[in-house]
Design a protein around this motif. Sequence first.
Motif, PDB file in Angstrom:
ATOM      1  N   MET A   8      36.621  37.673  70.045  1.00  0.00           N
ATOM      2  CA  MET A   8      35.857  38.538  69.149  1.00  0.00           C
ATOM      3  C   MET A   8      35.808  37.930  67.757  1.00  0.00           C
ATOM      4  N   HIS A   9      34.747  38.250  67.050  1.00  0.00           N
ATOM      5  CA  HIS A   9      34.562  37.756  65.685  1.00  0.00           C
ATOM      6  C   HIS A   9      34.152  38.936  64.807  1.00  0.00           C
ATOM      7  N   MET A  10      34.611  38.891  63.575  1.00  0.00           N
ATOM      8  CA  MET A  10      34.241  39.932  62.621  1.00  0.00           C
ATOM      9  C   MET A  10      33.586  39.273  61.422  1.00  0.00           C
ATOM     10  N   LEU A  11      32.447  39.815  61.011  1.00  0.00           N
ATOM     11  CA  LEU A  11      31.688  39.302  59.884  1.00  0.00           C
ATOM     12  C   LEU A  11      31.374  40.450  58.940  1.00  0.00           C
ATOM     13  N   GLN A  12      31.162  40.126  57.661  1.00  0.00           N
ATOM     14  CA  GLN A  12      30.810  41.172  56.704  1.00  0.00           C
ATOM     15  C   GLN A  12      29.553  40.776  55.937  1.00  0.00           C
ATOM     16  N   LEU A  13      28.725  41.800  55.685  1.00  0.00           N
ATOM     17  CA  LEU A  13      27.425  41.581  55.050  1.00  0.00           C
ATOM     18  C   LEU A  13      27.582  41.389  53.541  1.00  0.00           C
ATOM     19  N   HIS A  14      27.079  40.256  53.044  1.00  0.00           N
ATOM     20  CA  HIS A  14      27.060  39.969  51.607  1.00  0.00           C
ATOM     21  C   HIS A  14      25.711  39.346  51.257  1.00  0.00           C
ATOM     22  N   ASP A  15      24.996  39.954  50.327  1.00  0.00           N
ATOM     23  CA  ASP A  15      23.714  39.417  49.868  1.00  0.00           C
ATOM     24  C   ASP A  15      22.761  39.121  51.022  1.00  0.00           C
ATOM     25  N   GLY A  16      22.751  40.005  51.999  1.00  0.00           N
ATOM     26  CA  GLY A  16      21.798  39.876  53.100  1.00  0.00           C
ATOM     27  C   GLY A  16      22.248  39.019  54.253  1.00  0.00           C
ATOM     28  N   ASP A  17      23.407  38.342  54.137  1.00  0.00           N
ATOM     29  CA  ASP A  17      23.908  37.478  55.208  1.00  0.00           C
ATOM     30  C   ASP A  17      25.303  37.921  55.625  1.00  0.00           C
ATOM     31  N   TYR A  18      25.611  37.720  56.912  1.00  0.00           N
ATOM     32  CA  TYR A  18      26.939  38.027  57.425  1.00  0.00           C
ATOM     33  C   TYR A  18      27.837  36.799  57.318  1.00  0.00           C
ATOM     34  N   CYS A  54      30.577  47.261  52.203  1.00  0.00           N
ATOM     35  CA  CYS A  54      29.622  46.371  52.870  1.00  0.00           C
ATOM     36  C   CYS A  54      29.764  46.533  54.382  1.00  0.00           C
ATOM     37  N   ASP A  55      28.638  46.564  55.084  1.00  0.00           N
ATOM     38  CA  ASP A  55      28.670  46.709  56.539  1.00  0.00           C
ATOM     39  C   ASP A  55      29.460  45.575  57.187  1.00  0.00           C
ATOM     40  N   ILE A  56      30.121  45.916  58.283  1.00  0.00           N
ATOM     41  CA  ILE A  56      30.886  44.944  59.064  1.00  0.00           C
ATOM     42  C   ILE A  56      30.245  44.824  60.445  1.00  0.00           C
ATOM     43  N   LYS A  57      30.177  43.613  60.950  1.00  0.00           N
ATOM     44  CA  LYS A  57      29.664  43.391  62.301  1.00  0.00           C
ATOM     45  C   LYS A  57      30.745  42.742  63.160  1.00  0.00           C
ATOM     46  N   PHE A  58      30.997  43.349  64.321  1.00  0.00           N
ATOM     47  CA  PHE A  58      31.885  42.762  65.320  1.00  0.00           C
ATOM     48  C   PHE A  58      31.027  42.182  66.436  1.00  0.00           C
ATOM     49  N   THR A  59      31.382  41.002  66.905  1.00  0.00           N
ATOM     50  CA  THR A  59      30.737  40.436  68.092  1.00  0.00           C
ATOM     51  C   THR A  59      31.835  39.969  69.040  1.00  0.00           C
ATOM     52  N   GLY A  60      31.512  39.899  70.316  1.00  0.00           N
ATOM     53  CA  GLY A  60      32.527  39.429  71.254  1.00  0.00           C
ATOM     54  C   GLY A  60      32.020  39.368  72.674  1.00  0.00           C
ATOM     55  N   ASN A  61      32.760  38.666  73.519  1.00  0.00           N
ATOM     56  CA  ASN A  61      32.436  38.540  74.934  1.00  0.00           C
ATOM     57  C   ASN A  61      33.667  38.069  75.698  1.00  0.00           C
ATOM     58  N   VAL A  62      33.621  38.240  76.994  1.00  0.00           N
ATOM     59  CA  VAL A  62      34.672  37.710  77.858  1.00  0.00           C
ATOM     60  C   VAL A  62      34.529  36.190  77.898  1.00  0.00           C
ATOM     61  N   SER A  63      35.642  35.493  77.667  1.00  0.00           N
ATOM     62  CA  SER A  63      35.594  34.025  77.574  1.00  0.00           C
ATOM     63  C   SER A  63      36.345  33.325  78.704  1.00  0.00           C
ATOM     64  N   GLN A  92      39.235  35.289  55.298  1.00  0.00           N
ATOM     65  CA  GLN A  92      38.967  35.980  54.037  1.00  0.00           C
ATOM     66  C   GLN A  92      40.183  36.830  53.681  1.00  0.00           C
ATOM     67  N   LYS A  93      40.595  36.792  52.415  1.00  0.00           N
ATOM     68  CA  LYS A  93      41.725  37.598  51.989  1.00  0.00           C
ATOM     69  C   LYS A  93      41.384  39.074  51.909  1.00  0.00           C
ATOM     70  N   ILE A  94      40.196  39.362  51.393  1.00  0.00           N
ATOM     71  CA  ILE A  94      39.817  40.742  51.101  1.00  0.00           C
ATOM     72  C   ILE A  94      38.608  41.148  51.942  1.00  0.00           C
ATOM     73  N   ILE A  95      38.701  42.345  52.549  1.00  0.00           N
ATOM     74  CA  ILE A  95      37.583  42.929  53.281  1.00  0.00           C
ATOM     75  C   ILE A  95      37.031  44.059  52.423  1.00  0.00           C
ATOM     76  N   HIS A  96      35.795  43.956  52.018  1.00  0.00           N
ATOM     77  CA  HIS A  96      35.205  44.890  51.056  1.00  0.00           C
ATOM     78  C   HIS A  96      34.866  46.230  51.721  1.00  0.00           C
ATOM     79  N   PRO A  97      35.126  47.352  51.029  1.00  0.00           N
ATOM     80  CA  PRO A  97      34.925  48.662  51.644  1.00  0.00           C
ATOM     81  C   PRO A  97      33.499  49.192  51.550  1.00  0.00           C
TER      82      PRO A  97
END
Length: 396
Positions: A150-160, A130-139, A123-128
Motif C-alpha cells: 500500500m502507498h499513501m500520498l497527500q494532495l499539495h498544489d494539485g498533485d499527490y 489536505c486530502d489523502i489518497k491510499f492505493t494498494g494491491n495484492v503483491s 515525510q515527517k509531517i502529514i498535513h490535516p
Amino acid sequence: MDWKEGCGSVVLLNNVFFFLTRDHVQAMQERKALHTLLAKRQEDLPPRKMKDSYLEVILPLGSQPEIREKYLNVHNSVRFGRILEDLDSLGVLICYTHTKQEMQPRSPLSIVTALVDKINLCQKIIHPDCDIKFTGNVSWVGKTSMEVKMHMLQLHDGDYSPVLDATFVMVARDPENKRPAFVNPLIPESPEEEEIFKQGELNKLKRIDFNTASLLKMAPTAEERNIVHDIFLNTLDTRTVSFQSRKLPPNAVWMEDAKLKGLQICHPEERNIFNRIFGGFLMRKAFELGWAIACSYGGSRPFIVSVDDIMFQKPVEVGSLLLLSGQVCYTENNYIQIRVHTEVYNANTRENHTTNVFHFTFVSENEVPQVVPKTYGESMLYLDGKRHFTAVMKEI
C-alpha cells in the motif's frame, strides 16, 4: 503499471469499509452456513492479476473539514495512529477484493492481519487540511496468505506527493475464523510484476531467517558479544574491583529508566465481526505509547520514521485487559528505537498471554542520550533493537 483507468475511488469515513453494526451472535450464526462455499483446493479457485485487487481510497481531510477532528493531533498534524488503523482496514479490503467470487453475494473467508512487515515514511509531517489518497494491491500470494503493498500520498498544489509505503501480510481463515482457508493464486503479467512477486517471496524468506536468528533462540554473533562486553566495560566503576559496581557514562540513561506502561480496557466499540478487537486499534494504542516514550526520552517532538515486524500472535477478546509495556531499546544520534510489548490479562485465570510485539523507529529534533543496558536480558533487548534499527536504515 497503470491500473487507474476504470478504477473507482472509495471515500473512507470512520475507518469502516464494509462491516456494518449488527448483532454479532446472529452474524456468526449466519457465517457458519458459508462453510460450503470454501474451496477444497487452491487449484479450484480462478487465478487473479495484481490489477484485479488494486484500489484507490480517498480520505477527504481537505474537502470535508468535518472529519478532521478525529485525525488531528496537538501539533496540528495528522495522528499517525489513525493512519495505522486505516491501513489495516484497507489491507483487509484489498484481500477481499482479490478473493471476491462473482457468484457469491458474501465471502466465506475471514481475512485477518497476520503481520505488518514494514511501513516506511518519506515525510515527517502529514498535513490535516489536505486530502489523502491510499492505493494498494495484492503483491504476492501463498496458499492461504497474501502480501499487500500500500502507498499513501497527500494532495499539495494539485498533485499527490508520496508519504509512506507499507507492506502487510494477511491470512485467510474459514467463516468462523478457526482454520486456514485457500485463496486465489496470483499471476504476474509483466516483468515488473514478476519482480514484485519475487520480492514477496524473498520477504517471506527474510522473515523466516530473521525469526530463526532471534536472540530468543540463538546466541548473539561474535560482533554482538563484543558490543555487549564493551558496554559492560564502559560502565564499570574503575574505583572498585567489582563486577557488580556499575557507573552510568555521561549523557546516558539506564535502560530500566527508559520505559512506560499503559492499560487499555477492550470495549465492544473496537471489535470486528468476530467479536475480537480490531488490529488497527491495537496498532494505534501501541504507537501512541511508543510516541510518548520517545517524546519523554528525547525531550522534544519525535517523528515516526518506520514501523516494522509487527506480529499478531494471539487475538484480543472483547473485555480483555490489555497491558502495554514500552521500552527504549536502542539509540543512535537522534534516532530512538522503541519496542512495545502487549499482553492480555485474564482476570479469571490470572494469566498473561502475549498478543503483539511492536517495533517503532523515531527521529528526534535533537540528539538523544545513549540508552545503556545493565542486565543480560536488557543487553539482548539492546541487540534486538540494534538489528531492527540497522534493517530500517538499509531500507530508507
